[in-house]
Structure formats: structure tokens, C-alpha cells
Design an enzyme around this catalytic site. Structure first.
Site, PDB file in Angstrom:
ATOM      1  N   GLU A 109     -34.822  -2.192 -44.950  1.00 33.16           N
ATOM      2  CA  GLU A 109     -34.037  -1.054 -45.121  1.00 33.16           C
ATOM      3  C   GLU A 109     -32.623  -1.354 -44.725  1.00 33.16           C
ATOM      4  OE1 GLU A 109     -35.501   2.224 -42.413  1.00 33.16           O
ATOM      5  OE2 GLU A 109     -33.219   2.816 -42.108  1.00 33.16           O
ATOM      6  N   HIS A 139     -41.565   3.314 -34.366  1.00 28.65           N
ATOM      7  CA  HIS A 139     -41.534   2.010 -33.828  1.00 28.65           C
ATOM      8  C   HIS A 139     -42.371   1.961 -32.705  1.00 28.65           C
ATOM      9  CE1 HIS A 139     -37.056   3.114 -35.045  1.00 28.65           C
ATOM     10  NE2 HIS A 139     -37.126   1.930 -35.574  1.00 28.65           N
ATOM     11  N   ASP A 166     -23.334   6.520 -38.422  1.00 30.55           N
ATOM     12  CA  ASP A 166     -24.755   6.838 -38.667  1.00 30.55           C
ATOM     13  C   ASP A 166     -24.942   8.056 -37.870  1.00 30.55           C
ATOM     14  OD1 ASP A 166     -27.164   6.570 -39.984  1.00 30.55           O
ATOM     15  OD2 ASP A 166     -27.992   5.263 -38.878  1.00 30.55           O
ATOM     16  N   ASP A 200     -35.379   7.175 -46.312  1.00 31.67           N
ATOM     17  CA  ASP A 200     -34.996   7.654 -45.199  1.00 31.67           C
ATOM     18  C   ASP A 200     -34.113   8.803 -45.412  1.00 31.67           C
ATOM     19  OD1 ASP A 200     -36.632   6.333 -43.531  1.00 31.67           O
ATOM     20  OD2 ASP A 200     -35.273   5.439 -42.325  1.00 31.67           O
ATOM     21  N   ASP A 202     -26.997  10.454 -38.780  1.00 33.91           N
ATOM     22  CA  ASP A 202     -28.354  10.807 -39.013  1.00 33.91           C
ATOM     23  C   ASP A 202     -28.622  12.350 -39.058  1.00 33.91           C
ATOM     24  OD1 ASP A 202     -29.462   8.449 -39.326  1.00 33.91           O
ATOM     25  OD2 ASP A 202     -29.863   8.149 -37.289  1.00 33.91           O
ATOM     26  N   ASP A 223     -35.410  10.539 -41.256  1.00 30.67           N
ATOM     27  CA  ASP A 223     -34.729   9.608 -40.137  1.00 30.67           C
ATOM     28  C   ASP A 223     -33.557  10.680 -39.809  1.00 30.67           C
ATOM     29  OD1 ASP A 223     -34.032   7.758 -38.481  1.00 30.67           O
ATOM     30  OD2 ASP A 223     -33.924   6.308 -39.930  1.00 30.67           O
ATOM     31  N   ASP A 277     -41.176   3.379 -29.520  1.00 34.52           N
ATOM     32  CA  ASP A 277     -41.170   5.095 -29.491  1.00 34.52           C
ATOM     33  C   ASP A 277     -42.367   5.537 -28.748  1.00 34.52           C
ATOM     34  OD1 ASP A 277     -38.982   4.311 -31.308  1.00 34.52           O
ATOM     35  OD2 ASP A 277     -40.038   5.262 -33.001  1.00 34.52           O
ATOM     36  N   HIS A 331     -27.045   5.219 -44.434  1.00 41.31           N
ATOM     37  CA  HIS A 331     -26.816   3.864 -44.615  1.00 41.31           C
ATOM     38  C   HIS A 331     -26.056   3.628 -45.721  1.00 41.31           C
ATOM     39  CE1 HIS A 331     -30.393   2.754 -41.959  1.00 41.31           C
ATOM     40  NE2 HIS A 331     -29.539   3.672 -41.163  1.00 41.31           N
ATOM     41  N   GLU A 370     -31.798   4.632 -47.246  1.00 36.46           N
ATOM     42  CA  GLU A 370     -31.499   5.714 -46.201  1.00 36.46           C
ATOM     43  C   GLU A 370     -30.113   6.326 -46.737  1.00 36.46           C
ATOM     44  OE1 GLU A 370     -32.250   5.415 -42.064  1.00 36.46           O
ATOM     45  OE2 GLU A 370     -30.424   6.362 -41.532  1.00 36.46           O
TER      46      GLU A 370
HETATM   47  C1  XUL Z   1     -31.521   2.858 -37.776  1.00 33.84           C
HETATM   48  C2  XUL Z   1     -32.631   3.398 -38.842  1.00 33.84           C
HETATM   49  C3  XUL Z   1     -33.927   2.915 -38.363  1.00 33.84           C
HETATM   50  C4  XUL Z   1     -34.963   2.545 -39.223  1.00 33.84           C
HETATM   51  C5  XUL Z   1     -36.347   2.085 -38.568  1.00 33.84           C
HETATM   52  O1  XUL Z   1     -30.215   3.227 -38.636  1.00 33.84           O
HETATM   53  O2  XUL Z   1     -32.417   3.996 -39.842  1.00 33.84           O
HETATM   54  O3  XUL Z   1     -34.256   4.125 -37.528  1.00 33.84           O
HETATM   55  O4  XUL Z   1     -35.186   3.465 -39.860  1.00 33.84           O
HETATM   56  O5  XUL Z   1     -36.027   1.051 -37.626  1.00 33.84           O
HETATM   57 CO    CO Z   2     -33.859   4.597 -41.163  1.00 34.68          CO
END
Ligand code: XUL
Ligand code: CO
Length: 437
Positions: free
Chosen positions: A232, A101, A307, A296, A309, A339, A104, A271, A268
Site C-alpha cells: 500500500e 490489523h 491523511d 482503500d 481518511d 479506510d 486492532d 495517500h 489509497e
Molecule cells: C495508514 C493506512 C493503513 C493501512 C493498513 O495510512 O492506510 O491503515 O491501510 O495498515
Molecule cells: Co489504508
């Protein structure tokens, strides 16, 4: 500049019997699977936000991460140092791509103009790091969710000012992504949703989001950015309901606003899971509309509803993902972007390596499992046979849209009853799948 990980050399493939934790047991970049190298199948990327900015903090506890190279300040100097460390990590992990991003990689200035100038400076540093290392940008994106100005949303904010600011920020992020040779650009609508419909005009917000995306498409054409846009999907978090809930919802939005030619999806795992789907479900949904762009790669925890991750270490998930990717003929501009973040308890710098190695090895195995399942052919045969009745003249006629209720009624009356149902054999198929794990 001194190395951040002086004790860690390039991670190499040592085979499944190796006891060296800092080696690949399964990811062998140049090994061919279905005639293509693993490197080209998997197209791994690391993300700047979790890898370089994640600190392991949460609402109950302070950050835990030990990052000796980082003073955790929002300064240009620290930003540049992080980029050095990030590229050292990519190099040592043999990861070819990265994602970021805007915010970041570069701190915000006091004004948008100042922020843009800082981002320009950082872009030069990134360009140089890419040139020196051969690493590439899988996709870029703009952070339209962290700053308080986006508290009510960005493209769907009731406040026109926020929409305007977001437009300018995406314009800049697109320029930067283009300058860095990014292969795609992601829209994740973290705040594009609502907490209560009492204060929300949903139709109006969706119209605004459609208008925003059209402006992005126009601008992409103007600057000659050739990569696809990706949406996404995510159902909630941070908002209660996000407009890009899941793959099917995103596809509906894109069709309704006549955007499908310009967008694909970035699916993702975590998600999809929060949406109460499997990753495979959302991938198949995207593929059915020829709209799977990128992935992702992570996973959630079934006992937690949010999430998390986590780095993907579940072979069933990666095998299913790679079956989908092979089925669609492989990635074009997309790839597998981790991610994913290390757990709060995995606070040492070396954990960044262990985590990526785990994800890469699990996906390498997933790829090999998927290729073996395809080579074996029993699951594909079963699927073919299950739909065999549709190979008849009548079946083809219906599929081509050339039949009618009037044609089918006499056939049904003559048939009397449906006689030829066969077992779906779910348990047999699940066990067959296990043969390859
Ligand atoms: C948030 C997510 C983000 C996107 C990019 O859940 O997955 O990091 O991948 O904005
Ligand atoms: Co993501």
C-alpha cells in the site's frame, strides 16, 4: 447479546427520491451494471481500526466518540464485544467484507507468545462471526507501526531485533488471515522510511525490506495461502519519507527485488493525494503494470496536507476510480475498503452508519457514471482517434520494437515538418465528463 444499534434496521435501497437518511439512495446491491451486480462490482469492506477503534482524539483534543458498548480497555472481553458490534454494523449496512490489523482485534500480551495466544482466541471468535453472518475477510495485516519497539522501523529497522520481531508478527498474521479465509494480505510500511538520511543507510534498509518480503512469500507458499500480497503506497506520515511512496516507487521496488509475481498494489485515495497525485494517476500506474489489486476507499482534504481518511463523498473521484476498475475488468480478490473515519465532530454511534452510507452511495453513483461514460463511448472514441496515427504500418512496426533511428530519419527528412497535430481538447473533455455527473 443486546444489539448496539437497536433503533437501526438493515439499510435498504429506497431510490434517489427517498428522504430517509438511513437508506441507500443509489446503492442497490442486486442491480446489474454492465451485466454484474453492484455488490460484485464494488465489493465493499469496512475496516476494524477506524470503525471500531477510532475515538476522534488528536493532539489538540481528547477523544470525542461516544461508543456505549466500549470501555476502551485492552481486554479480551471488550475485544469480543467489539467484534459483535462490528458484525452487527456490517450486517445492517449490507457490507460483505472487512479488514483488520492483528492489534486492532486483539490486545497485546506481556510477551509475543502471549499475544499470539490471545490472537488465536480472538481468531476463533472472528471465524464464528464470519460463519454466522456470511461476511468475509478482504485482507488482513500486521500492525508494525504503533508499538515503541518499531520506532526506527520494522523490516527496515537498523536494529535486527525489531526485524526479527516483525517477521514473527507477520508470520502469525499470515496464519490468522489464512485461517479466516482472507482473500489477500496487505503490507503498509508505516515506519519503513526515515526522518533524516544522516542516520540512515537507505540501500541497506531497502535490501532488508526485500529480504523480508521474500521470507513472507516463502511462508505464504508453505502454508498454502493463495491470495495476493498487496503493498500500500504512501509517501509520508508517520515518517518524513516512506520507501513505498507511490505506485511507481512500489513497482520499482518490487521489480528490483524480483517480487512482482507475488504482489499487487492496494491504492489509497488519500495517500495518492498526499503524493501530489490524483487517485486516477496511481490507479493508472498500477493498471499499466497489471498490478492493481485492491483499493482503500477514502479521500483527503486539499487544504490539509495529511491523511484525513475521510469517507469518499466526491463523485468525480469515485467516477474516475470506477472507470479504472471497469477498465481493468473488475476486482478479483480486491475490493473497496473504507479506510475512512468519521470526523471528530461526528461523534455519535449513528454517524458510523451515515458515513458508510455516504461512501457506498457515492461509489454506487461513481459506478453508474462510469458505466454510462463507457456506454456513451465519446471519450473512448476521442482517445482512439488521438492515437490513430499509430495504427499505420509504421506505427505498428515501432510499437513492436522492429524499427530503428536509421529507418525513421529519411522519413522525417522527407516530411520536413510535423503537420498533423490536433487539439488535446482538455476543456471539451472535462465538460463532456460533467454531462455524466
Ligand atoms: C495508514 C493506512 C493503513 C493501512 C493498513 O495510512 O492506510 O491503515 O491501510 O495498515
Ligand atoms: Co489504508
Amino acid at each position: 447479546m443486546a444489539e448496539a444499534f437497536p433503533k437501526i434496521k438493515t439499510i435498504r435501497y429506497e431510490g434517489a427520491d427517498s428522504r430517509n437518511p438511513l437508506s441507500f439512495k443509489h446503492y442497490n446491491p442486486d442491480e446489474l451494471v454492465e451485466g454484474k451486480s453492484m455488490r460484485d462490482h464494488l465489493r465493499f469492506a469496512s475496516c476494524f481500526w477506524h470503525t471500531m477503534r477510532g475515538r476522534g482524539g488528536e493532539i489538540f483534543g481528547m477523544p470525542t466518540a461516544v461508543r456505549p458498548w466500549d470501555d476502551f480497555q485492552e481486554s479480551v472481553e471488550t475485544s469480543i464485544r467489539r467484534i459483535d458490534v462490528f458484525f452487527e454494523l456490517l450486517e445492517k449496512l449490507q457490507i460483505d467484507y472487512y479488514c483488520f490489523h492483528d492489534r486492532d482485534v486483539a490486545p497485546e500480551g506481556r510477551t509475543l507468545n502471549e499475544s499470539n495466544k490471545i490472537l488465536d482466541r480472538i481468531t476463533k471468535v472472528l471465524a464464528k462471526a464470519q460463519k454466522n453472518s456470511g461476511k468475509k475477510l478482504l485482507w488482513g495485516t500486521a500492525c508494525l507501526f504503533q508499538h515503541p519497539r518499531f520506532m526506527h522501523g520494522a523490516a527496515t529497522s537498523p536494529n535486527l531485533d525489531a526485524f526479527v520481531y516483525a517477521a514473527a508478527q507477520v508470520k502469525k498474521a499470515l496464519e490468522v488471515t489464512h485461517e479466516l479465509g482472507g482473500e489477500g494480505y496487505v503490507f503498509w510500511g508505516g515506519r519503513e522510511g526515515y526522518f533524516t538520511l544522516l542516520n540512515t543507510d537507505m540501500k541497506r534498509e531497502l535490501d532488508h525490506l526485500g529480504a523480508f518480503m521474500h521470507m513472507a512469500v516463502d511462508y505464504k507458499k508453505k502454508i498454502g495461502f493463495k491470495g495476493p500480497f498487496y503493498i500500500e503506497p504512501k509517501p509520508k506520515e508517520p515518517t518524513k519519507h516512506q520507501y513505498d511512496s507511490d505506485a511507481a516507487t512500489c513497482l520499482n521496488f518490487l521489480r528490483q527485488y524480483d517480487l512482482l509475481d507475488h504482489f499487487k498494489l492496494n491504492i489509497e485515495t488519500n495517500h495518492a493525494q498526499i503524493a501530489q497525485h490524483t487517485m486516477q494517476h496511481d490507479l493508472e500506474t498500477a493498471i499499466a503494470s497489471n498490478a492493481l489489486g485492491s483499493i482503500d476507499a477514502n479521500m483527503g482534504d486539499w487544504q490539509l496536507g495529511w491523511d484525513t481518511d475521510q469517507f469518499p463523498t466526491d463523485l468525480y473521484i469515485t467516477a474516475h476510480v470506477m472507470l479504472c476498475v471497469l477498465k481493468m475488468g473488475g476486482f478479483k480478490t480486491g475490493g473497496l475498503n473504507f479506510d475512512a473515519k468519521v470526523r471528530r465532530e461526528s461523534f455519535e454511534p449513528d454517524d458510523l452508519f451515515h458515513a458508510h452510507i455516504a461512501g457506498m452511495d457515492t461509489f454506487a453513483r461513481g459506478l453508474k457514471i462510469a458505466a454510462r461514460i463507457r456506454q456513451d463511448g465519446r471519450i473512448a472514441d476521442f482517445l482512439r482517434q488521438r492515437y490513430a496515427s499509430w495504427e499505420s504500418d509504421l506505427g505498428k512496426k515501432i510499437e513492436q520494437g522492429k524499427s530503428s533511428f536509421e529507418e525513421l530519419e529519411p522519413i522525417a527528412l522527407k516530411m520536413g515538418e510535423v503537420k498533423t497535430n490536433r487539439s488535446g481538447r482538455q476543456e471539451y473533455l472535462e465538460s463532456l465528463f460533467n454531462e455524466f455527473i
